[in-house]
Design an enzyme around this catalytic site. Sequence first.
Site, PDB file in Angstrom:
ATOM      1  N   LYS A 273       8.474  -6.549 -18.064  1.00  0.00           N
ATOM      2  CA  LYS A 273       7.395  -5.975 -17.259  1.00  0.00           C
ATOM      3  C   LYS A 273       7.266  -4.509 -17.644  1.00  0.00           C
ATOM      4  O   LYS A 273       8.219  -3.728 -17.514  1.00  0.00           O
ATOM      5  CB  LYS A 273       7.681  -6.121 -15.766  1.00  0.00           C
ATOM      6  CG  LYS A 273       6.649  -5.426 -14.884  1.00  0.00           C
ATOM      7  CD  LYS A 273       6.758  -5.820 -13.423  1.00  0.00           C
ATOM      8  CE  LYS A 273       6.171  -7.177 -13.175  1.00  0.00           C
ATOM      9  NZ  LYS A 273       5.985  -7.450 -11.722  1.00  0.00           N
ATOM     10  N   ASP A 364       6.996  -7.370  -0.582  1.00  0.00           N
ATOM     11  CA  ASP A 364       5.777  -7.857  -1.238  1.00  0.00           C
ATOM     12  C   ASP A 364       5.919  -9.346  -1.564  1.00  0.00           C
ATOM     13  O   ASP A 364       5.715  -9.779  -2.689  1.00  0.00           O
ATOM     14  CB  ASP A 364       5.512  -7.049  -2.514  1.00  0.00           C
ATOM     15  CG  ASP A 364       4.087  -7.227  -3.023  1.00  0.00           C
ATOM     16  OD1 ASP A 364       3.265  -7.830  -2.304  1.00  0.00           O
ATOM     17  OD2 ASP A 364       3.794  -6.780  -4.152  1.00  0.00           O
TER      18      ASP A 364
END
Length: 509
Positions: A273, A364
């Site tokens: 990422k 999240d």
Amino acid sequence: MGCGCSSHPEDDWMENIDVCENCHYPIVPLDGKATLLFRNGSEVRDPLVRYEGSNPPASPLQDNLVIALHSYKPSHDGDLGFEKGEQLRILEQNGEWWKAQSLTTGQEGFIPFNFVAKANSLEPEPWFFKNLSRKDAERQLLAPGNTHGSFLIRESESTAGSFSLSVRDFDQNQGEVVKHYKIRNLDNGGFYISPRITFPGLHELVRHYTNASDGLCTRLSRPCQTQKPQKPWWEDEWEVPRETLKLVERLGAGQFGEVWMGYYNDHTKVAVKSLKQGSMSPDAFLAEANLMKQLQHQRLVRLYAVVTQEPIYIITEYMENGSLVDFLKTPSGIKLTINKLLDMAAQIAEGMAFIEERNYIHRDLRAANILVSDTLSCKIADFGLARLIEDNEYTAREGAKFPIKWTAPEAINYGTFTIKSDVWSFGILLTEIVTHGRIPYPGMTNPEVIQNLERGYRMVRPDNCPEELYHLMMLCWKERPEDRPTFDYLRSVLEDFFTATEGQYQPQP
């Protein structure tokens, strides 16, 4: 020994043969004599009579011997290569890399712990699965690659030294199912499922039921198929140079960067990422990443390494099927039954229960941050990163990037994030799962969602959502955070959803 009408925690879900109809315990043969019989070429022993053990005690010198389950090619300075079937002596057993000596070459080095099994034990057998729960046995046997009659033997969860046989079967009403049989111990060290026939060891038991079902739901066909394990990450490689990573395929782009499939040092497949510059402080990220790497669980995506110079790279294990929200929309995802969807939810709840136990918060939680393996195993990703983001479009509730539809009211209104706000998000995630990736609150804008929540509105039950599952969602959406359930409770309900809500157990044969 024998029928005494005392229950056992596992008896209510175990399949048993020749048992008392009242207490489900094996019926005591009327004749207690030590008669020896032969059946299908196997010696049959009376389970209620003591026999002298015939196996000599193991040599203490054998305790540190292991056998290679897979071949391994060395890829680091100091590790040791070996071939499948090779025997090694363990010199130091620490962490995920053990120091060993090959009995073939005499060379010493470090080996991956999950590529070997203890020699002179059951561990090298392809049908033996150590430390496997009943639920995970079902997941393994129902995974792609296994068929009718696939089986495994595992250690009992509740009784030390005992074993259970799990077999994949087909049921006209339920489709593919897994049946469980308790393997009972004899005083002399032997085993039996039915007191009609006993075996000196598990190898003989497997051989017998491979030849004939003899009262089981089906004949045993082949051991449960599993993939070759991924070698553990080399422990010294945490902050790594950017040049060690080769980005091969862009998997997607999110609000804060891109995700790539790549290779570390040309030999280890990883997910990378890449965070946009300025999205978070490198120092704050490194501090959080050091906490995140301590959170290791089979339901959490494993954090391997980081590049701390901007652009920040996060290197994790690679998950073949990508994010859950995308996978649910694929042809394979659309075909998933409600049972499999509920199992995925149970896996996520299991991972969150671990985060809950460790006093951590995700912040999240949604289907976009759940990743799916090629065997349909679900793992939680990006835990803890949300609080580091330095982007007003994300941190302010009016921001376009703020995930309003997944966020608990107290977190929207006051910025109060707790494990209980994660529970609220999990309830929203359940709607994503049961609708195959539909955006929550269909037809509503973010401001409309906020206004409706302030009036006490809750999402209506989605189509094809069982009433009991909607009830679980509503528990997650209780106004007061302290009234919401724990993740451990959610896990327990989802793991045995139809059993827990309807009381249906497999009938005893």
